[in-house]
Design an enzyme around this catalytic site. Structure first.
Site, PDB file in Angstrom:
ATOM      1  N   LYS A   1       0.854  -1.061   0.091  1.00  0.00           N
ATOM      2  CA  LYS A   1      -0.003  -0.037   0.077  1.00  0.00           C
ATOM      3  C   LYS A   1       0.866   1.272   0.024  1.00  0.00           C
ATOM      4  O   LYS A   1       2.027   1.087   0.254  1.00  0.00           O
ATOM      5  CB  LYS A   1      -0.943  -0.166   1.146  1.00  0.00           C
ATOM      6  CG  LYS A   1      -1.570  -1.159   1.506  1.00  0.00           C
ATOM      7  CD  LYS A   1      -2.229  -1.723   0.246  1.00  0.00           C
ATOM      8  CE  LYS A   1      -3.242  -3.272   0.420  1.00  0.00           C
ATOM      9  NZ  LYS A   1      -3.244  -4.102  -0.449  1.00  0.00           N
TER      10      LYS A   1
HETATM   11  C1  PLP Z   1      -8.758  -4.851  -1.456  1.00  0.00           C
HETATM   12  C2  PLP Z   1      -8.176  -5.498  -0.214  1.00  0.00           C
HETATM   13  N1  PLP Z   1      -9.000  -5.920   0.810  1.00  0.00           N
HETATM   14  C3  PLP Z   1      -8.121  -6.313   1.925  1.00  0.00           C
HETATM   15  C4  PLP Z   1      -6.943  -6.546   1.797  1.00  0.00           C
HETATM   16  C5  PLP Z   1      -6.334  -7.275   3.048  1.00  0.00           C
HETATM   17  O1  PLP Z   1      -5.481  -6.395   3.735  1.00  0.00           O
HETATM   18  P1  PLP Z   1      -4.425  -6.890   4.699  1.00  0.00           P
HETATM   19  O2  PLP Z   1      -3.301  -7.598   4.120  1.00  0.00           O
HETATM   20  O3  PLP Z   1      -3.966  -5.769   5.475  1.00  0.00           O
HETATM   21  O4  PLP Z   1      -5.096  -7.882   5.761  1.00  0.00           O
HETATM   22  C6  PLP Z   1      -6.243  -6.172   0.746  1.00  0.00           C
HETATM   23  C7  PLP Z   1      -4.701  -6.626   0.389  1.00  0.00           C
HETATM   24  O5  PLP Z   1      -4.103  -6.495  -0.291  1.00  0.00           O
HETATM   25  C8  PLP Z   1      -6.984  -5.648  -0.492  1.00  0.00           C
HETATM   26  O6  PLP Z   1      -6.206  -5.392  -1.570  1.00  0.00           O
END
Ligand code: PLP
Length: 392
Positions: free
Chosen positions: A188
């Protein structure tokens, strides 16, 4: 574009880290307080203030924040939650954790975000929530989705994992009064290593979220630590360990000071990619609407059917990392077995033909030129006419 000869190694992404982050983490190490404490509280306030939300509740990941958000809204077995399939698998997994059923709908081909018309058609008496995803840092159609949610009395839980800093009609995502989840994974714009945050304007929900993320404990570790009398905590419901550490939060506070620069750099890189690729036959550039300028978690292009995997291999051979575009959750084995007849034509063609190109704030123009030059070469090699004349 210059012609580069030396082989380079270009990662898909690379966080922007420096002395600021090193010192912030070192300070926490030296303080002796490593778990959720003062830095987490400071990071929560800073992010909430940045996006324009009343409360931020830091979590161990965005997935944890999504799960927490659904639990706080009372979503559980028997409920349906409408989600796009064109997103990372965590969006749907969080629904499954609660015992509810994800209902996958198609995307709008002009934005790659959830299609509000498809959402409307998928609503049943069991529907309780909609999770729009601001895919790749481009805000979903929040006005239309909010109207649908109001009309049917549904929760709108925004998955803004890739979209911190993205705006919708001039306001930052996360500041629209809906529960919103962010990710701070290194892919991110800014990172805490692993980490996430739930944003809400509801004080009661925020308080319960703080309790539930720490096993349902009625008192925080920090409160007990600072107390001058003996305190005993209580557990009124089953919670989770979804805590962020102060080490992560300190990193996040330092990273937040870079966010606007990171977004500006990504937008400049996107303009440059667009300027060099817009005329290339068969390449479709990502959308860039004026009232919802994307933050470009990645630069995703669509390429001629059948060429994507060849391009990825060609680029890898010259040291350039790429990824397939966004996945289609309903086509992954776990979900495919449960939704064998589901067809989402726009999602399926987008997941087949899209490709993520390297993009990170510290990417140099030489690195970007190298990527473009080799992408153009690989595209040329993929064209049927070129292949035919080479084999003739
Ligand atoms: C659209 C979306 N939702 C949820 C997530 C999950 O994030 P995390 O890895 O912080 O749990 C991601 C991670 O890439 C994502 O792109």
């Amino acid at each position: 574009m210059t012609t580069s000869t030396a082989r380079m190694r270009i990662p898909l992404t690379r966080p922007m880290l420096g002395a600021r982050e090193e010192l912030a983490v070192l300070d926490v190490l030296r303080s002796g307080w490593l778990v959720q404490g003062p830095r987490v509280a400071e990071f929560e306030s800073a992010v909430a203030c940045y996006v324009g939300a009343q409360h931020g509740i830091a979590t161990s990941s965005c997935t944890a924040a999504l799960h927490l958000g659904l639990v706080l809204h009372g979503i559980g077995p028997g409920d349906e939650v409408i989600v796009p399939s064109f997103t990372f698998i965590a969006t749907a997994n969080a629904v499954v954790y609660t015992g509810a059923t994800p209902v996958f709908v198609d995307i709008d081909p002009s934005t790659y975000n959830i299609d509000p018309g498809a959402v409307d058609s998928a609503i049943t008496p069991r529907t309780k929530a909609i999770i729009p995803v601001h895919q790749l840092g481009l805000a979903a159609d929040l006005d239309t989705l909010a109207t649908i949610a109001r009309r049917h009395d549904l929760v709108l839980l925004e998955d803004a994992a890739p979209a911190i800093g993205a705006t919708y009609k001039g306001r930052r995502v996360g500041g629209f009064g809906n529960s919103t989840c962010l990710s701070f994974h290194p892919r991110k714009a800014i990172t805490t290593g692993e980490g996430g945050m739930l944003l809400t304007d509801d004080a009661v929900m925020a308080e319960r979220a703080r309790t539930l993320r720490a096993h349902g404990m009625s008192l925080s570790d920090l409160t007990r630590h600072h107390a001058d009398r003996v305190l005993f905590e209580e557990y009124h419901e089953v919670g989770y360990n979804y805590r962020m550490t102060d080490l992560q939060a300190a990193l996040g506070i330092a990273q937040l000071t870079r966010l606007d620069t990171v977004i500006e750099r990504r937008r400049a890189l996107a303009r440059r990619y667009a300027a060099t690729l817009h005329h290339v036959e068969g390449v479709q550039l990502p959308p860039s609407p004026r009232d919802t300028p994307p933050t470009y978690q990645s630069f995703m292009i669509e390429v001629p059917t059948g060429s994507r995997n060849i391009l990825m291999k060609e680029l890898l051979d010259v040291g350039i990392a790429t990824r397939r575009g966004v996945m289609a959750i309903h086509m992954e084995p776990f979900y495919r077995n449960r939704y064998p007849d589901l067809r989402l034509p726009v999602t399926q063609s987008a997941t087949r033909d899209t490709l993520l190109l390297p993009m990170y704030a510290t990417m140099t123009s030489i690195e970007q030129e190298y990527v473009v030059e080799h992408l153009l070469r690989a595209l040329d090699a993929c064209r049927p006419s070129t292949r035919q004349s080479q084999t003739a």
